[in-house]
Motif scaffolding. Sequence first.
Motif, short mmCIF file in Angstrom:
data_model
loop_
_atom_site.label_atom_id
_atom_site.label_comp_id
_atom_site.label_asym_id
_atom_site.label_seq_id
_atom_site.Cartn_x
_atom_site.Cartn_y
_atom_site.Cartn_z
N GLY A 165 13.46 1.28 -2.12
CA GLY A 165 12.15 1.85 -2.40
C GLY A 165 11.04 0.98 -1.85
N TRP A 166 9.94 1.60 -1.49
CA TRP A 166 8.77 0.86 -1.01
C TRP A 166 7.55 1.73 -1.23
CZ3 TRP A 166 4.97 1.20 2.94
CH2 TRP A 166 4.28 0.00 3.23
N SER A 167 6.62 1.25 -2.02
CA SER A 167 5.42 2.04 -2.31
C SER A 167 4.21 1.40 -1.66
CB SER A 167 5.21 2.17 -3.82
OG SER A 167 5.04 0.90 -4.41
N THR A 187 -0.35 2.14 -1.02
CA THR A 187 -1.55 2.95 -1.25
C THR A 187 -2.02 3.55 0.06
OG1 THR A 187 -2.21 1.57 -3.12
CG2 THR A 187 -3.91 2.96 -2.12
N ARG A 229 -1.39 6.13 -4.57
CA ARG A 229 -0.15 5.37 -4.42
C ARG A 229 0.98 6.33 -4.07
NH1 ARG A 229 0.25 -0.05 -3.51
NH2 ARG A 229 2.39 -0.71 -3.83
N GLN A 244 5.11 6.85 -2.95
CA GLN A 244 6.43 6.25 -2.97
C GLN A 244 7.12 6.55 -1.65
OE1 GLN A 244 7.90 4.25 -5.29
NE2 GLN A 244 9.58 4.01 -3.83
N GLY A 250 11.32 9.30 -2.33
CA GLY A 250 10.44 8.93 -1.24
C GLY A 250 9.72 10.11 -0.61
N TYR A 252 -1.14 3.97 -10.66
CA TYR A 252 -0.15 5.03 -10.80
C TYR A 252 0.83 4.65 -11.91
CZ TYR A 252 3.25 2.13 -8.25
OH TYR A 252 4.09 1.12 -7.86
#
Length: 810
Positions: free
Chosen positions: A99-101, A103, A112, A114, A200, A665
């Motif tokens: 995972g990598w979030s 803005t 934000r 995902q 995602g 978020y």
Amino acid sequence: MNSVVRDMRYAIRILTQGKGLTLVALVSLALGIGANSAIFSVVNAILLNPLPYSDPDRLVLVWGDVPAEGIHRSQCSATDVEDWGNQNSVFEDITTFGGWSATLLGVGEPERLQGTQVGDRFFEMMRAKPLLGRTFLPEEQQEGKDTVVILGYGLWREKFGGNPEIIGTQINLASNPYTVVGVMPADFAPLPKSLVDPQGQFYRPVAEPYDDTLRSGRHLRCIARLKPGVTLERAQADMSRIAANLEQLHPTANTGYGVRLVTLPEDTVGTLRPMVLAIFGAVTFVLLIACANVANLLLARSVSRQREVAVRLALGATRRRLVRQFLTESVILSAAGGGLGILLASWGIDVAESVGSKVSPLLAKIPLDSRVLAFSLGITLITSLVFGLAPALQLSRTDLTQSLKEESRGSSTGAAGNRLRRALVVSELAMALVLMVCATLMIKSVIRLRKVDPGFSSANLLTMDLPLPLKRYPKGRDQAEFYNRLETEIGARAGIQGVGLTSILPFGSNFDGRSLAIEDHPVRRGEEISVDLYIVTTGYLATMAIPVLEGRGFSDRDIDKTEPVTLINNVMAQRYWPSESPIGKRIKFPGSERFPQPWRTIIGVVGDVRQYGLDREPRMQMYLPESQYPTSSMSVVVRTSGEPAAVTSPVREEIHLQDKDLAVYGLATMDELMSESIALRRFSMLLLVTFAALAMLLAIIGIYGVTSYTVRQRTREMGIRMALGAMQRDIVVLVLRQGLKVSAIGIGSGVVGSFAMSRALESQLFGVSATDPVTFVGISVLLCFVALIACLIPARRAARTDPMTALREE
């Protein structure tokens, strides 16, 4: 054809004549078929529908396996995966993901998003082709060349209006420019929520190199595709061989670190399968009770049709012809019940979606498709045979001479018929008791889970995630200063009693496990203990009401220029210093010559927090002050004097005053997070309680209906008894004795069955034994009382019968 039409017309006429019995039968069937259709929809959505990927059974997750710590779903490093890829002979492709979030700026309000970071050949392995543009190039898996992004179809449509010229344009993610190189089609499903949560909306390269010094930095996940003809067992053997070799070559990072393979479908639904199958078994009981109920009612009604059957036999009707007639009535009755059941099922599916979506994203959209309709049609036909065959065969064997005698009117259908009716009532009560016992055990489990002390006070806590973009906050000092300033400013707002920040919230899907060396408990290199790490600000412990049991908590004096300090939880203190104080002892992360780590002095012991769930025992935990160990990703926790929702806007406003480009978020109250942590048990409990209530209702209907019909058929007998001097209480006792005798046998059988069935639920229970005597006795007494009421009403009606009226009716 004409005879079939005549059978149907006659069947409809017979069913409409006995409106009360037909209505009871329809309700029973609709509840049984509807409940089964709704739950089969759940089974279909979770276990039968294939995942939306090409050949999903050949996709496998490659998890790290650390048996010594009870961890069988550990993450991996990019170095691990490259070694696995170079040495295996069973995979077509193997790659990393995580995972990598970030803005998104410059497209409306900061938001934000995902995303999913993926390694080389991820899209080729998933058999996916972009709708627009291309997928990632191998050279884009290098740091500095990784500022490229592929948009998911939904994000492309929602944020960029489906612009077909999007390829080559730049978007601002985490304050960095990223070039859009591709857009995935609408039918390309993101990885399941169990792997990337939330799922995602876009993709970026992992861009992590092969580096022996980073071998133990395991924060990625691994997915692979099996070669054609390769079984999971063969692949597991090959990977176990590779893991053993790597342990020999790299003892520091790989000692005790094995590999466990699991198919993607199994990984996604494996934890849900036992629950779903148990619920499906429970709802099958409901259908069987409904069938027994209807069969019993039809058997009771068959008494009044003996003379009709005898006349038809005397006029030349064959037994085969009569069986066909009675089965036609059963089919029409079950078809009507099935139609009503499907309507109930559609409503039940809506309820299951609203509740089940919190358990699994697979339950967010449950289709009422052709497979479900075929199942509903199938059980409708089966039920028509199950409850219709016994009365049909019994009536077709009617004794012609005896039935035509005047004296035989109102008699029973014989000993065999009475035994069958009693057996059906016994089976209804037994199955109802089994479901009620299981439902009660689940209710007790959920109640006791709710009473578990999580290690903090969850009331009036608002939580939110607030990561910082490294582009604007590149240094640890910048991050620490921002978070400390934000903590102070939010705490000054009205209605806020406390505020703190932490790297990991309780009950979340994130974790941060670290190896640890203890100064006075030395071990060999590679055998360090593992603890959970939490980076917190000074106000976190007080805001969460986590008690300091010994020593002190963090203060403003604990900064980057002072002695490194740490807090540990009571579990760790009792394990390593059971008979002495840990205050003043020193611990550190192992580090290396290139990246040495300082010794950190223990200054306090805090209470244990059930970080992973109310049903999970606390693990060893350590806390570091954010000012000494800064991080760019923190969660805000705010304790309010009233409803947490009331301070959402002021907190957002303060955050935007500090930095207008930050996106908040993951807003939720701590009570909501706690409730979601037991969502699976609550979902199971809700379904079991619903089916137990249906089962008890159907059992009551069955007992009452059969007793009432039996009393009605014995009106002449009752009249004679009362004419010969029997008192009203004698008639009541007569009816109750027969009804309660059957009920006692059914309840006794149900207790025996419950001992076996409740053990199947043992893994779902908490704080209550599968053979809890209070539950078994209480449910047995309750069902006995309900059976008494169901028998008492027709018994009192029989006792009020006027003898002369009864004799004239006969």
